[in-house]
Design a protein around this motif. Structure first.
Motif, PDB file in Angstrom:
ATOM      1  N   SER A  68       0.854  -1.157  -0.105  1.00 11.84           N
ATOM      2  CA  SER A  68       0.154  -0.190   0.152  1.00 11.84           C
ATOM      3  C   SER A  68       0.902   1.147   0.068  1.00 11.84           C
ATOM      4  CB  SER A  68      -0.826   0.008   1.170  1.00 11.84           C
ATOM      5  OG  SER A  68      -1.983  -1.107   1.044  1.00 11.84           O
ATOM      6  N   PHE A  69       1.914   1.238   0.612  1.00 14.62           N
ATOM      7  CA  PHE A  69       2.631   2.533   0.956  1.00 14.62           C
ATOM      8  C   PHE A  69       4.107   2.281   0.445  1.00 14.62           C
ATOM      9  CE2 PHE A  69      -0.639   3.100   3.745  1.00 14.62           C
ATOM     10  CZ  PHE A  69      -1.027   4.447   3.346  1.00 14.62           C
ATOM     11  N   SER A  70       4.184   1.170  -0.263  1.00 14.08           N
ATOM     12  CA  SER A  70       5.614   0.861  -0.741  1.00 14.08           C
ATOM     13  C   SER A  70       6.126   1.901  -1.834  1.00 14.08           C
ATOM     14  CB  SER A  70       5.578  -0.196  -1.752  1.00 14.08           C
ATOM     15  OG  SER A  70       6.546  -0.661  -2.356  1.00 14.08           O
ATOM     16  N   LEU A  71       7.459   2.158  -1.508  1.00 15.02           N
ATOM     17  CA  LEU A  71       8.189   3.480  -2.165  1.00 15.02           C
ATOM     18  C   LEU A  71       8.097   4.801  -1.862  1.00 15.02           C
ATOM     19  CD1 LEU A  71       8.725   1.151  -5.478  1.00 15.02           C
ATOM     20  CD2 LEU A  71      10.215   1.490  -3.838  1.00 15.02           C
ATOM     21  N   TYR A  72       7.395   4.888  -0.697  1.00 12.99           N
ATOM     22  CA  TYR A  72       6.711   6.302  -0.202  1.00 12.99           C
ATOM     23  C   TYR A  72       8.011   6.709   0.305  1.00 12.99           C
ATOM     24  CZ  TYR A  72       2.151   6.163  -1.707  1.00 12.99           C
ATOM     25  OH  TYR A  72       0.999   6.172  -2.459  1.00 12.99           O
ATOM     26  N   LYS A  73       8.892   7.620  -0.495  1.00 17.01           N
ATOM     27  CA  LYS A  73      10.087   7.814   0.008  1.00 17.01           C
ATOM     28  C   LYS A  73      10.237   9.020   1.133  1.00 17.01           C
ATOM     29  CE  LYS A  73      11.525  11.076  -3.673  1.00 17.01           C
ATOM     30  NZ  LYS A  73      12.537  11.105  -4.802  1.00 17.01           N
ATOM     31  N   PHE A  74       9.317   9.722   1.188  1.00 19.38           N
ATOM     32  CA  PHE A  74       9.045  10.830   2.370  1.00 19.38           C
ATOM     33  C   PHE A  74       8.407  10.399   3.588  1.00 19.38           C
ATOM     34  CE2 PHE A  74       9.189  13.198  -1.636  1.00 19.38           C
ATOM     35  CZ  PHE A  74      10.471  13.721  -1.798  1.00 19.38           C
ATOM     36  N   LEU A  75       7.694   9.404   3.565  1.00 16.13           N
ATOM     37  CA  LEU A  75       7.048   8.753   4.769  1.00 16.13           C
ATOM     38  C   LEU A  75       7.852   8.648   5.780  1.00 16.13           C
ATOM     39  CD1 LEU A  75       4.244   7.785   6.017  1.00 16.13           C
ATOM     40  CD2 LEU A  75       4.649   5.726   5.050  1.00 16.13           C
ATOM     41  N   CYS A  76       7.799   9.325   7.037  1.00 16.15           N
ATOM     42  CA  CYS A  76       8.638   9.128   8.182  1.00 16.15           C
ATOM     43  C   CYS A  76       7.973   8.600   9.288  1.00 16.15           C
ATOM     44  CB  CYS A  76       9.279  10.512   8.454  1.00 16.15           C
ATOM     45  SG  CYS A  76       8.462  11.860   8.705  1.00 16.15           S
ATOM     46  N   SER A  77       6.437   8.660   9.393  1.00 20.71           N
ATOM     47  CA  SER A  77       5.832   7.908  10.443  1.00 20.71           C
ATOM     48  C   SER A  77       4.549   7.507  10.329  1.00 20.71           C
ATOM     49  CB  SER A  77       5.676   9.063  11.772  1.00 20.71           C
ATOM     50  OG  SER A  77       4.707   9.868  11.377  1.00 20.71           O
ATOM     51  N   VAL A  78       4.097   6.467  10.837  1.00 17.68           N
ATOM     52  CA  VAL A  78       2.643   5.785  10.667  1.00 17.68           C
ATOM     53  C   VAL A  78       2.161   5.740  12.233  1.00 17.68           C
ATOM     54  CG1 VAL A  78       1.440   3.793   9.886  1.00 17.68           C
ATOM     55  CG2 VAL A  78       3.435   4.570   8.791  1.00 17.68           C
ATOM     56  N   TRP A  79       0.852   6.047  12.290  1.00 16.57           N
ATOM     57  CA  TRP A  79       0.046   6.025  13.551  1.00 16.57           C
ATOM     58  C   TRP A  79      -1.037   5.096  13.322  1.00 16.57           C
ATOM     59  CZ3 TRP A  79      -4.123   9.385  15.568  1.00 16.57           C
ATOM     60  CH2 TRP A  79      -4.214   9.209  17.011  1.00 16.57           C
ATOM     61  N   ILE A  80      -1.316   4.082  14.116  1.00 12.28           N
ATOM     62  CA  ILE A  80      -2.369   3.070  13.855  1.00 12.28           C
ATOM     63  C   ILE A  80      -3.206   2.919  15.167  1.00 12.28           C
ATOM     64  CG2 ILE A  80      -3.251   0.847  13.661  1.00 12.28           C
ATOM     65  CD1 ILE A  80      -0.821   0.570  11.711  1.00 12.28           C
ATOM     66  N   PRO A  81      -4.223   3.974  15.237  1.00 13.18           N
ATOM     67  CA  PRO A  81      -5.070   4.228  16.600  1.00 13.18           C
ATOM     68  C   PRO A  81      -5.438   2.747  17.002  1.00 13.18           C
ATOM     69  CG  PRO A  81      -5.707   5.766  14.989  1.00 13.18           C
ATOM     70  CD  PRO A  81      -4.874   5.016  14.384  1.00 13.18           C
ATOM     71  N   ALA A  82      -5.884   2.758  18.429  1.00 13.80           N
ATOM     72  CA  ALA A  82      -6.563   1.514  19.038  1.00 13.80           C
ATOM     73  C   ALA A  82      -7.893   1.259  18.056  1.00 13.80           C
ATOM     74  CB  ALA A  82      -6.800   1.614  20.482  1.00 13.80           C
ATOM     75  N   GLY A  83      -8.029  -0.150  18.125  1.00 16.76           N
ATOM     76  CA  GLY A  83      -9.287  -0.652  17.692  1.00 16.76           C
ATOM     77  C   GLY A  83      -9.492  -0.178  16.129  1.00 16.76           C
ATOM     78  N   THR A  84      -8.598   0.044  15.495  1.00 17.97           N
ATOM     79  CA  THR A  84      -8.500   0.232  14.080  1.00 17.97           C
ATOM     80  C   THR A  84      -7.922  -1.018  13.190  1.00 17.97           C
ATOM     81  OG1 THR A  84      -6.465   1.550  13.781  1.00 17.97           O
ATOM     82  CG2 THR A  84      -8.657   2.665  14.038  1.00 17.97           C
ATOM     83  N   VAL A  85      -6.787  -1.003  12.526  1.00 19.03           N
ATOM     84  CA  VAL A  85      -5.969  -1.724  11.758  1.00 19.03           C
ATOM     85  C   VAL A  85      -5.925  -3.121  12.635  1.00 19.03           C
ATOM     86  CG1 VAL A  85      -3.998  -2.483  10.156  1.00 19.03           C
ATOM     87  CG2 VAL A  85      -5.175  -0.184  10.312  1.00 19.03           C
ATOM     88  N   GLN A  86      -6.347  -4.163  12.173  1.00 15.09           N
ATOM     89  CA  GLN A  86      -6.067  -5.569  12.538  1.00 15.09           C
ATOM     90  C   GLN A  86      -4.866  -6.344  11.847  1.00 15.09           C
ATOM     91  OE1 GLN A  86      -9.519  -7.595  12.731  1.00 15.09           O
ATOM     92  NE2 GLN A  86     -10.509  -6.349  14.231  1.00 15.09           N
ATOM     93  N   VAL A  87      -4.794  -5.953  10.378  1.00  8.62           N
ATOM     94  CA  VAL A  87      -3.702  -6.702   9.628  1.00  8.62           C
ATOM     95  C   VAL A  87      -2.871  -5.713   8.874  1.00  8.62           C
ATOM     96  CG1 VAL A  87      -3.572  -8.407   7.597  1.00  8.62           C
ATOM     97  CG2 VAL A  87      -5.273  -8.591   9.534  1.00  8.62           C
TER      98      VAL A  87
END
Length: 113
Positions: A68-87
């Motif tokens: 999904s975010f492969s090769l996003y060269k500027f991406l420096c942080s990811v936040w996954i809040p509680a109760g959202t993403v499982q996989v």
């Protein structure tokens, strides 16, 4: 009531068709100046700007598919809040060379290779 959501910035396209902050002058700014949050909704064919620096999952997202975010060269942080993403699928953040922080709270069950 304070919100746990990250700040939002409007995007505009630079000369290369990439999203950059609306108040930005792409020719003069450095990567550090382009702090751009993106709320990932998980919609099919979602147009994710290549210049994002931070991403958070919307509260309805249950999966971040592989690449999904492969090769996003500027991406420096990811936040996954509680109760959202499982996989998180295989190679979802493959070759994100600037990625230095991934924060996830309760609920994540599977992280791909």
């Amino acid at each position: 009531m304070a919100s746990n959501s990250p700040p939002h910035k409007k995007l505009k396209n630079d000369n290369n068709g990439q999203g950059v902050p609306a108040e930005s002058n792409a020719a003069q700014d450095t990567v550090e100046d382009r702090q751009t949050w993106f709320i990932y909704t998980g919609q099919p064919k979602e147009d994710i700007p290549r210049a994002i620096t931070h991403v958070t999952a919307d509260r309805w997202v249950r999966e971040i598919p592989g690449l999904s975010f492969s090769l996003y060269k500027f991406l420096c942080s990811v936040w996954i809040p509680a109760g959202t993403v499982q996989v998180i699928g295989d190679s979802a953040f493959h070759w994100c060379k600037s990625l230095t922080e991934v924060k996830f709270e309760k609920g994540l069950k599977i992280i791909g290779a």
